[in-house]
Motif scaffolding. Sequence first.
Motif, PDB file in Angstrom:
ATOM      1  N   ALA A   5       0.658  -1.051   0.060  1.00  0.00           N
ATOM      2  CA  ALA A   5       0.127   0.056   0.098  1.00  0.00           C
ATOM      3  C   ALA A   5       0.923   1.319  -0.196  1.00  0.00           C
ATOM      4  O   ALA A   5       0.590   2.218  -0.789  1.00  0.00           O
ATOM      5  CB  ALA A   5      -0.794  -0.268   1.119  1.00  0.00           C
ATOM      6  N   ILE A   6       1.831   1.408   0.750  1.00  0.00           N
ATOM      7  CA  ILE A   6       2.771   2.406   0.992  1.00  0.00           C
ATOM      8  C   ILE A   6       3.677   2.754  -0.279  1.00  0.00           C
ATOM      9  O   ILE A   6       3.699   3.725  -1.031  1.00  0.00           O
ATOM     10  CB  ILE A   6       3.829   2.146   1.787  1.00  0.00           C
ATOM     11  N   ASP A   7       4.069   1.526  -1.367  1.00  0.00           N
ATOM     12  CA  ASP A   7       4.742   1.598  -2.289  1.00  0.00           C
ATOM     13  C   ASP A   7       3.654   2.104  -3.538  1.00  0.00           C
ATOM     14  O   ASP A   7       4.235   2.658  -4.434  1.00  0.00           O
ATOM     15  CB  ASP A   7       5.178   0.112  -2.883  1.00  0.00           C
ATOM     16  N   TRP A   8       2.521   1.660  -3.360  1.00  0.00           N
ATOM     17  CA  TRP A   8       1.732   2.172  -4.573  1.00  0.00           C
ATOM     18  C   TRP A   8       1.385   3.708  -4.122  1.00  0.00           C
ATOM     19  O   TRP A   8       1.058   4.417  -5.218  1.00  0.00           O
ATOM     20  CB  TRP A   8       0.100   1.490  -4.118  1.00  0.00           C
ATOM     21  N   LEU A   9       1.528   4.126  -2.845  1.00  0.00           N
ATOM     22  CA  LEU A   9       1.149   5.845  -2.672  1.00  0.00           C
ATOM     23  C   LEU A   9       2.322   6.381  -3.014  1.00  0.00           C
ATOM     24  O   LEU A   9       2.161   7.535  -3.770  1.00  0.00           O
ATOM     25  CB  LEU A   9       0.963   5.666  -1.315  1.00  0.00           C
ATOM     26  N   VAL A  10       3.558   5.909  -2.923  1.00  0.00           N
ATOM     27  CA  VAL A  10       4.947   6.876  -2.982  1.00  0.00           C
ATOM     28  C   VAL A  10       5.212   6.697  -4.615  1.00  0.00           C
ATOM     29  O   VAL A  10       6.239   7.345  -4.913  1.00  0.00           O
ATOM     30  CB  VAL A  10       5.804   6.458  -1.960  1.00  0.00           C
ATOM     31  N   THR A  11       5.133   5.660  -5.139  1.00  0.00           N
ATOM     32  CA  THR A  11       5.889   5.301  -6.624  1.00  0.00           C
ATOM     33  C   THR A  11       5.211   6.356  -7.509  1.00  0.00           C
ATOM     34  O   THR A  11       3.776   6.214  -7.927  1.00  0.00           O
ATOM     35  CB  THR A  11       5.421   3.903  -6.922  1.00  0.00           C
ATOM     36  N   PRO A  12       6.019   7.063  -8.230  1.00  0.00           N
ATOM     37  CA  PRO A  12       5.396   7.974  -9.251  1.00  0.00           C
ATOM     38  C   PRO A  12       5.200   7.187 -10.522  1.00  0.00           C
ATOM     39  O   PRO A  12       5.869   6.160 -10.742  1.00  0.00           O
ATOM     40  CB  PRO A  12       6.839   8.830  -9.542  1.00  0.00           C
ATOM     41  N   SER A  13       3.973   7.274 -11.208  1.00  0.00           N
ATOM     42  CA  SER A  13       3.811   6.845 -12.468  1.00  0.00           C
ATOM     43  C   SER A  13       2.783   7.570 -13.392  1.00  0.00           C
ATOM     44  O   SER A  13       2.603   8.726 -12.749  1.00  0.00           O
ATOM     45  CB  SER A  13       2.726   5.743 -12.057  1.00  0.00           C
ATOM     46  N   LEU A  14       2.536   7.146 -14.481  1.00  0.00           N
ATOM     47  CA  LEU A  14       1.600   7.724 -15.402  1.00  0.00           C
ATOM     48  C   LEU A  14       0.473   7.809 -14.654  1.00  0.00           C
ATOM     49  O   LEU A  14      -0.130   6.852 -14.074  1.00  0.00           O
ATOM     50  CB  LEU A  14       1.751   6.966 -16.889  1.00  0.00           C
ATOM     51  N   GLY A  62      26.481   6.049 -28.687  1.00  0.00           N
ATOM     52  CA  GLY A  62      25.058   6.609 -28.603  1.00  0.00           C
ATOM     53  C   GLY A  62      24.151   6.122 -27.411  1.00  0.00           C
ATOM     54  O   GLY A  62      24.645   5.696 -26.390  1.00  0.00           O
ATOM     55  N   THR A  63      22.934   5.783 -27.622  1.00  0.00           N
ATOM     56  CA  THR A  63      22.012   5.742 -26.713  1.00  0.00           C
ATOM     57  C   THR A  63      21.337   4.212 -26.610  1.00  0.00           C
ATOM     58  O   THR A  63      21.086   3.835 -27.595  1.00  0.00           O
ATOM     59  CB  THR A  63      20.771   6.712 -26.836  1.00  0.00           C
ATOM     60  N   ALA A  64      21.158   3.441 -25.379  1.00  0.00           N
ATOM     61  CA  ALA A  64      20.931   2.219 -25.245  1.00  0.00           C
ATOM     62  C   ALA A  64      19.307   2.562 -24.512  1.00  0.00           C
ATOM     63  O   ALA A  64      19.282   3.178 -23.623  1.00  0.00           O
ATOM     64  CB  ALA A  64      21.392   1.475 -24.460  1.00  0.00           C
ATOM     65  N   ILE A  65      18.330   1.845 -24.935  1.00  0.00           N
ATOM     66  CA  ILE A  65      16.759   2.242 -24.216  1.00  0.00           C
ATOM     67  C   ILE A  65      16.664   0.539 -23.760  1.00  0.00           C
ATOM     68  O   ILE A  65      16.708  -0.439 -24.592  1.00  0.00           O
ATOM     69  CB  ILE A  65      16.039   2.395 -25.542  1.00  0.00           C
ATOM     70  N   ILE A  66      16.090   0.350 -22.556  1.00  0.00           N
ATOM     71  CA  ILE A  66      15.611  -0.665 -22.106  1.00  0.00           C
ATOM     72  C   ILE A  66      14.072  -0.329 -21.749  1.00  0.00           C
ATOM     73  O   ILE A  66      13.678   0.357 -21.052  1.00  0.00           O
ATOM     74  CB  ILE A  66      16.334  -1.012 -20.814  1.00  0.00           C
ATOM     75  N   LEU A  67      13.491  -1.230 -22.317  1.00  0.00           N
ATOM     76  CA  LEU A  67      11.978  -1.281 -22.124  1.00  0.00           C
ATOM     77  C   LEU A  67      11.296  -2.290 -20.977  1.00  0.00           C
ATOM     78  O   LEU A  67      11.867  -3.311 -21.162  1.00  0.00           O
ATOM     79  CB  LEU A  67      11.390  -1.539 -23.493  1.00  0.00           C
ATOM     80  N   GLY A  68      10.658  -1.652 -20.138  1.00  0.00           N
ATOM     81  CA  GLY A  68      10.135  -2.649 -19.128  1.00  0.00           C
ATOM     82  C   GLY A  68      11.132  -2.673 -18.057  1.00  0.00           C
ATOM     83  O   GLY A  68      11.295  -3.883 -17.319  1.00  0.00           O
ATOM     84  N   ALA A  69      11.986  -1.608 -17.719  1.00  0.00           N
ATOM     85  CA  ALA A  69      12.940  -1.480 -16.658  1.00  0.00           C
ATOM     86  C   ALA A  69      12.549  -1.002 -15.385  1.00  0.00           C
ATOM     87  O   ALA A  69      13.473  -0.587 -14.705  1.00  0.00           O
ATOM     88  CB  ALA A  69      14.051  -0.850 -17.388  1.00  0.00           C
ATOM     89  N   GLY A  70      11.358  -0.913 -15.005  1.00  0.00           N
ATOM     90  CA  GLY A  70      10.978  -0.295 -13.802  1.00  0.00           C
ATOM     91  C   GLY A  70      11.523  -0.679 -12.531  1.00  0.00           C
ATOM     92  O   GLY A  70      11.796   0.041 -11.585  1.00  0.00           O
ATOM     93  N   HIS A  71      11.739  -2.046 -12.410  1.00  0.00           N
ATOM     94  CA  HIS A  71      12.320  -2.575 -11.276  1.00  0.00           C
ATOM     95  C   HIS A  71      13.813  -3.069 -11.382  1.00  0.00           C
ATOM     96  O   HIS A  71      14.566  -3.214 -10.223  1.00  0.00           O
ATOM     97  CB  HIS A  71      11.620  -3.912 -10.801  1.00  0.00           C
ATOM     98  N   PHE A  94       8.691   3.583 -12.045  1.00  0.00           N
ATOM     99  CA  PHE A  94       9.930   3.068 -11.477  1.00  0.00           C
ATOM    100  C   PHE A  94       9.982   2.970  -9.918  1.00  0.00           C
ATOM    101  O   PHE A  94       9.415   4.041  -9.232  1.00  0.00           O
ATOM    102  CB  PHE A  94      11.110   4.124 -12.095  1.00  0.00           C
ATOM    103  N   SER A  95      10.616   1.927  -9.468  1.00  0.00           N
ATOM    104  CA  SER A  95      10.808   1.857  -8.251  1.00  0.00           C
ATOM    105  C   SER A  95      11.816   2.710  -7.517  1.00  0.00           C
ATOM    106  O   SER A  95      12.613   3.438  -8.255  1.00  0.00           O
ATOM    107  CB  SER A  95      11.272   0.408  -7.769  1.00  0.00           C
ATOM    108  N   ALA A  96      11.992   2.961  -6.426  1.00  0.00           N
ATOM    109  CA  ALA A  96      12.792   4.177  -5.660  1.00  0.00           C
ATOM    110  C   ALA A  96      14.355   3.324  -6.173  1.00  0.00           C
ATOM    111  O   ALA A  96      15.010   4.293  -6.276  1.00  0.00           O
ATOM    112  CB  ALA A  96      12.536   4.133  -3.999  1.00  0.00           C
ATOM    113  N   ALA A  97      14.511   1.982  -5.878  1.00  0.00           N
ATOM    114  CA  ALA A  97      15.915   1.517  -6.145  1.00  0.00           C
ATOM    115  C   ALA A  97      16.246   1.913  -7.615  1.00  0.00           C
ATOM    116  O   ALA A  97      17.591   2.204  -7.666  1.00  0.00           O
ATOM    117  CB  ALA A  97      15.710   0.061  -5.905  1.00  0.00           C
ATOM    118  N   THR A  98      15.445   1.809  -8.463  1.00  0.00           N
ATOM    119  CA  THR A  98      15.614   2.134  -9.716  1.00  0.00           C
ATOM    120  C   THR A  98      16.220   3.481 -10.032  1.00  0.00           C
ATOM    121  O   THR A  98      17.114   3.896 -10.549  1.00  0.00           O
ATOM    122  CB  THR A  98      14.423   1.727 -11.011  1.00  0.00           C
TER     123      THR A  98
END
Length: 246
Positions: A5-14, A62-71, A94-98
């Motif tokens: 519940a806390i993670d849901w509240l504090v995790t920024p998301s779209l 150049g740039t590398a892109i990683i899709l699905g990298a939230g955790h 994205f998690s706080a650790a990420t």
Amino acid sequence: MLREAIDWLVTPSLPFARRSGHLSEFVAIAARRRRHRAAWAPHEARSRAAVLRAAMTVDPDGTAIILGAGHLYDVPLAELAARFRRVELVDLAFSAATRRAARRLGNVTCIRHDVTESLPELPRVAAPGFLLDRPDLRFVASVNLLSQLAVVATRELEDDAADRLGRALVEAHLDWLGRLPCPAALVCDRAIEIVGPGGEIVASLDPLKGAAAPAADETWTWDLAPRGEVDRVHSVRHVVGATDRS
């Protein structure tokens, strides 16, 4: 449950991710992983190795892109950041650790984006335009994301409608990877197996809903839900395949 519940509240998301249930699923994945860290470790290590193997074959300037990298569980971020000029991580949240890891490395950016470019508008499925005009791109990897694209999006639909929409989202993602201006690696589920108490496969499901993924260069088994997670009798494992260039 309190931590979730806390993670849901504090995790920024779209914004739509909170309403749609996508953020709840994001938080639930972390909770499941905490319960089964040892069982998941071989899969995570194989995923990281597959992404790095593919990344080592391309121009790093150049740039590398990683899709699905939230955790970041399955992403070799430190190695990618050392190799490429920039690394961009893309997910709904994205998690706080990420976020801490990205700040520490300095050349890593977290980008909140719906890679389907469809979720708020479903059942309309778009042809994504994200990244198609990026001349700096050298490498893209879709990591353990493909079969998850429709998990929440189709949850309230009847089976046939859910399968049709899920397949459309998967096919749109695969088509988009093929149109990117650089090599694209793919790590994704190829089968879901329900395993009985004697080790026998009692059911096998198609996580891609009939869509045809490119041939895998490597496959392995992910013990997603050991016995006791789903029920006392059955366990669930995924067959995962890695394609160096899709």
